[in-house]
Scaffold this motif. Structure first.
Motif, mmCIF file in Angstrom:
data_model
loop_
_atom_site.group_PDB
_atom_site.id
_atom_site.type_symbol
_atom_site.label_atom_id
_atom_site.label_comp_id
_atom_site.label_asym_id
_atom_site.label_seq_id
_atom_site.Cartn_x
_atom_site.Cartn_y
_atom_site.Cartn_z
ATOM 1 N N TYR A 42 27.774 89.464 53.643
ATOM 2 C CA TYR A 42 27.756 90.637 54.454
ATOM 3 C C TYR A 42 26.318 91.505 54.301
ATOM 4 C CZ TYR A 42 32.360 91.007 56.483
ATOM 5 O OH TYR A 42 33.433 90.692 57.039
ATOM 6 N N LYS A 43 25.498 90.996 53.220
ATOM 7 C CA LYS A 43 24.297 91.494 53.224
ATOM 8 C C LYS A 43 24.444 93.104 52.959
ATOM 9 C CE LYS A 43 21.850 88.022 56.080
ATOM 10 N NZ LYS A 43 20.808 87.646 57.233
ATOM 11 N N THR A 44 25.248 93.479 51.974
ATOM 12 C CA THR A 44 25.581 94.821 51.639
ATOM 13 C C THR A 44 24.535 95.425 50.890
ATOM 14 O OG1 THR A 44 27.095 94.116 49.773
ATOM 15 C CG2 THR A 44 27.986 94.468 51.958
ATOM 16 N N ASP A 45 24.537 96.574 50.841
ATOM 17 C CA ASP A 45 23.410 97.371 50.020
ATOM 18 C C ASP A 45 23.951 97.684 48.896
ATOM 19 O OD1 ASP A 45 21.321 98.011 52.188
ATOM 20 O OD2 ASP A 45 22.994 98.808 53.099
ATOM 21 N N VAL A 46 25.504 97.866 48.675
ATOM 22 C CA VAL A 46 25.956 98.191 47.487
ATOM 23 C C VAL A 46 27.370 97.634 47.224
ATOM 24 C CG1 VAL A 46 26.923 100.285 46.478
ATOM 25 C CG2 VAL A 46 24.833 100.616 47.580
ATOM 26 N N LEU A 47 27.557 97.181 45.781
ATOM 27 C CA LEU A 47 29.036 96.779 45.727
ATOM 28 C C LEU A 47 29.648 97.554 44.615
ATOM 29 C CD1 LEU A 47 27.978 92.846 44.918
ATOM 30 C CD2 LEU A 47 29.391 93.637 46.999
ATOM 31 N N ILE A 48 30.681 97.866 44.898
ATOM 32 C CA ILE A 48 31.559 98.762 43.989
ATOM 33 C C ILE A 48 32.852 98.092 43.792
ATOM 34 C CG2 ILE A 48 32.854 101.245 44.164
ATOM 35 C CD1 ILE A 48 30.519 101.748 46.032
ATOM 36 N N ILE A 49 33.334 98.148 42.386
ATOM 37 C CA ILE A 49 34.522 97.985 41.924
ATOM 38 C C ILE A 49 35.254 99.369 41.420
ATOM 39 C CG2 ILE A 49 35.984 96.660 40.432
ATOM 40 C CD1 ILE A 49 33.672 94.362 40.517
ATOM 41 N N GLY A 50 36.453 99.652 42.004
ATOM 42 C CA GLY A 50 36.848 100.978 41.667
ATOM 43 C C GLY A 50 37.696 101.031 40.482
ATOM 44 N N GLY A 51 37.948 99.905 39.461
ATOM 45 C CA GLY A 51 38.845 100.058 38.415
ATOM 46 C C GLY A 51 39.699 98.947 38.218
ATOM 47 N N ASP A 52 40.523 98.926 37.108
ATOM 48 C CA ASP A 52 41.372 97.929 36.690
ATOM 49 C C ASP A 52 40.928 96.741 36.607
ATOM 50 O OD1 ASP A 52 43.118 99.899 35.852
ATOM 51 O OD2 ASP A 52 44.681 99.482 37.743
ATOM 52 N N LEU A 53 39.910 96.290 35.691
ATOM 53 C CA LEU A 53 39.443 94.927 35.510
ATOM 54 C C LEU A 53 40.524 94.098 34.563
ATOM 55 C CD1 LEU A 53 35.842 95.754 34.588
ATOM 56 C CD2 LEU A 53 36.799 95.717 36.827
ATOM 57 N N ALA A 54 41.019 94.971 33.864
ATOM 58 C CA ALA A 54 42.089 94.164 32.824
ATOM 59 C C ALA A 54 42.998 93.401 33.302
ATOM 60 C CB ALA A 54 42.472 95.243 31.698
ATOM 61 N N GLY A 55 43.613 92.222 33.154
ATOM 62 C CA GLY A 55 44.812 91.570 33.603
ATOM 63 C C GLY A 55 45.740 92.161 32.601
ATOM 64 N N LYS A 56 47.060 91.613 33.033
ATOM 65 C CA LYS A 56 48.291 92.209 32.644
ATOM 66 C C LYS A 56 49.432 91.511 31.617
ATOM 67 C CE LYS A 56 48.877 95.362 36.641
ATOM 68 N NZ LYS A 56 49.447 96.466 35.888
ATOM 69 N N MET A 57 48.760 90.033 31.497
ATOM 70 C CA MET A 57 49.590 88.941 30.938
ATOM 71 C C MET A 57 48.719 88.092 30.094
ATOM 72 S SD MET A 57 52.496 86.365 32.656
ATOM 73 C CE MET A 57 52.874 87.715 33.731
ATOM 74 N N LEU A 58 49.071 87.625 28.955
ATOM 75 C CA LEU A 58 48.709 86.746 28.468
ATOM 76 C C LEU A 58 49.797 85.472 27.945
ATOM 77 C CD1 LEU A 58 46.104 86.568 25.450
ATOM 78 C CD2 LEU A 58 48.152 85.336 25.083
ATOM 79 N N ILE A 59 49.367 84.201 28.196
ATOM 80 C CA ILE A 59 50.122 83.185 27.844
ATOM 81 C C ILE A 59 49.896 82.312 26.820
ATOM 82 C CG2 ILE A 59 50.991 80.811 28.782
ATOM 83 C CD1 ILE A 59 51.394 82.114 31.602
ATOM 84 N N PRO A 60 50.481 82.137 25.684
ATOM 85 C CA PRO A 60 50.121 81.105 24.801
ATOM 86 C C PRO A 60 50.314 79.773 24.780
ATOM 87 C CG PRO A 60 52.323 82.109 24.233
ATOM 88 C CD PRO A 60 51.925 82.485 25.469
ATOM 89 N N ILE A 61 49.000 79.026 24.594
ATOM 90 C CA ILE A 61 49.141 77.556 24.835
ATOM 91 C C ILE A 61 49.193 76.923 23.444
ATOM 92 C CG2 ILE A 61 47.820 75.606 25.749
ATOM 93 C CD1 ILE A 61 46.679 77.376 27.870
ATOM 94 N N VAL A 62 49.976 76.220 23.156
ATOM 95 C CA VAL A 62 50.465 75.776 21.717
ATOM 96 C C VAL A 62 49.665 74.246 21.830
ATOM 97 C CG1 VAL A 62 51.868 74.911 20.173
ATOM 98 C CG2 VAL A 62 52.517 76.926 21.374
ATOM 99 N N ASP A 63 48.836 73.979 20.913
ATOM 100 C CA ASP A 63 48.067 72.632 20.594
ATOM 101 C C ASP A 63 49.148 72.081 19.692
ATOM 102 O OD1 ASP A 63 46.487 70.503 19.766
ATOM 103 O OD2 ASP A 63 44.966 71.748 19.374
ATOM 104 N N LEU A 64 49.630 70.795 20.266
ATOM 105 C CA LEU A 64 50.678 70.086 19.693
ATOM 106 C C LEU A 64 49.756 68.774 18.845
ATOM 107 C CD1 LEU A 64 53.260 69.668 22.433
ATOM 108 C CD2 LEU A 64 53.140 71.143 20.342
ATOM 109 N N GLY A 65 48.564 68.596 18.691
ATOM 110 C CA GLY A 65 47.627 67.624 18.323
ATOM 111 C C GLY A 65 47.847 66.464 19.361
ATOM 112 N N SER A 66 46.909 65.399 18.912
ATOM 113 C CA SER A 66 46.771 64.077 19.647
ATOM 114 C C SER A 66 46.616 64.635 21.214
ATOM 115 C CB SER A 66 48.262 63.477 19.471
ATOM 116 O OG SER A 66 48.448 63.206 18.227
ATOM 117 N N GLY A 67 45.885 65.609 21.483
ATOM 118 C CA GLY A 67 45.350 65.881 22.943
ATOM 119 C C GLY A 67 46.504 66.280 23.791
ATOM 120 N N LYS A 68 47.603 66.791 23.194
ATOM 121 C CA LYS A 68 48.896 67.247 24.012
ATOM 122 C C LYS A 68 48.899 68.587 23.824
ATOM 123 C CE LYS A 68 49.954 63.344 25.459
ATOM 124 N NZ LYS A 68 49.803 62.972 26.859
#
Length: 323
Positions: A42-68
């Motif tokens: 859009y060839k804007t002059d200004v970009l504005i982010i008004g807040g709430d950058l943070a995510g709300k959830m985290l998912i654990p990924i368990v390394d089982l070994g052997s590339g799984k």
């Protein structure tokens, strides 16, 4: 992207300012990247982010070994893991890779859970800083970023590491002749988020802030929308914080700030940029003040933004962008 145009290209006006505004990205990589791309398109002059950058959830990924790896019961290999990680990041979901022993320890330790979440949050914002530096460094387009009610204060320190990102909370920022006032705290919510204040505190803070600016040239970038408008409709919650349903439909209610509404009525700024209420993509007017909330669908990886053209001290045009 489903972007809209304004028809025929007009001649450039000396006092014209083109703004692209978004809010409530909540960790979505793809929504953040789409926003930067749309700003250049859009060839804007200004970009504005008004807040709430943070995510709300985290998912654990368990390394089982052997590339799984175990992702909430789904077993994937290394190639599948990359796809899963990208998908989660685009939805605004954090992830942490750990072995089975670490996973068992974390499940029993709230402090460790908080540390992992904080680290993931900081790393995502650092990633965004790097992306913004790469994509905007030669454009001359400033990116104003604020924290919202869901954002811990320590994220300001991450944002300060950028040369293209500008933080303006509590200051009067010059936006090519207009004055932008930025504020990320909101009126109390049922979730007791990091940046909330009582209405009387909001009114006191913001009144002294607004008195520093010229209302005819003022853009208020306040995360909370004003009460009783098209911008602050959210599902009504019962005592267990579950949405109230009547006749098979959600019941909505106004949840915005009464103080911000009162101050808009008193000071009559030129433009109000707001977020916070994801379901309430809308524009409205309070007196002569145009107010906008682009809404949010961060979990779907969809960008919601507002394109605004200011010209000769007035809001010449505004358009929502979804894509």
């Amino acid at each position: 992207m489903g972007l809209f145009s304004f028809g025929k290209k007009s001649t450039t006006h000396r006092n014209q300012v083109k703004i692209l505004f978004t809010s409530d990205l909540h960790g979505s990589n793809v929504a953040f990247k789409k926003f930067l791309n749309a700003g250049k398109m859009y060839k804007t002059d200004v970009l504005i982010i008004g807040g709430d950058l943070a995510g709300k959830m985290l998912i654990p990924i368990v390394d089982l070994g052997s590339g799984k790896f175990d992702v909430q019961g789904e077993i994937v290999g290394k190639e599948g893991l990359q796809e899963v990680e990208n998908s989660l990041a685009n939805k605004g979901i954090y992830y942490g890779v750990m072995d089975k022993k670490e996973f068992d320890e974390v499940q029993e330790d709230k402090r460790k859970q908080d540390e992992i979440f904080k680290q993931a949050m900081v790393e995502r914002v650092k990633e965004w800083v790097n992306i913004a530096e790469e994509r905007l460094k030669d454009t001359g387009i400033p990116l104003y970023v604020n924290l919202g009610n869901d954002d811990p204060e320590y994220l300001f320190e991450v944002l300060k590491q950028s040369d293209v990102i500008k933080i303006t909370e509590g200051e009067v920022a010059d936006i090519k002749g207009y004055e932008m006032l930025t504020y990320g705290y909101v009126n109390p919510t049922p979730w007791n988020t990091p940046r909330e204040k009582k209405e009387e505190e909001l009114y006191r803070d913001l009144k002294s802030y607004l008195e520093k600016a010229n209302p005819d040239k003022t853009i208020i970038n306040f995360h909370a929308p004003p009460y009783g408008t098209n911008l602050d409709n959210a599902p009504l919650l019962d005592k267990t914080l579950k949405p109230v349903v009547k006749g098979g439909e959600l019941v909505f209610t106004h949840v915005g700030s009464t103080s911000i509404r009162k101050l808009i009525e008193e000071f009559n700024p030129l433009l109000g940029l707001h977020g916070h209420i994801h379901e309430s993509r809308a524009f409205d007017k309070i007196g002569k003040t145009i107010i906008l909330n682009p809404g949010s669908e961060f979990s779907e990886g969809v960008l919601h933004a507002a394109y605004i053209v200011l010209e000769d001290g007035r809001v010449k045009a505004h358009q929502f962008i979804i894509g």
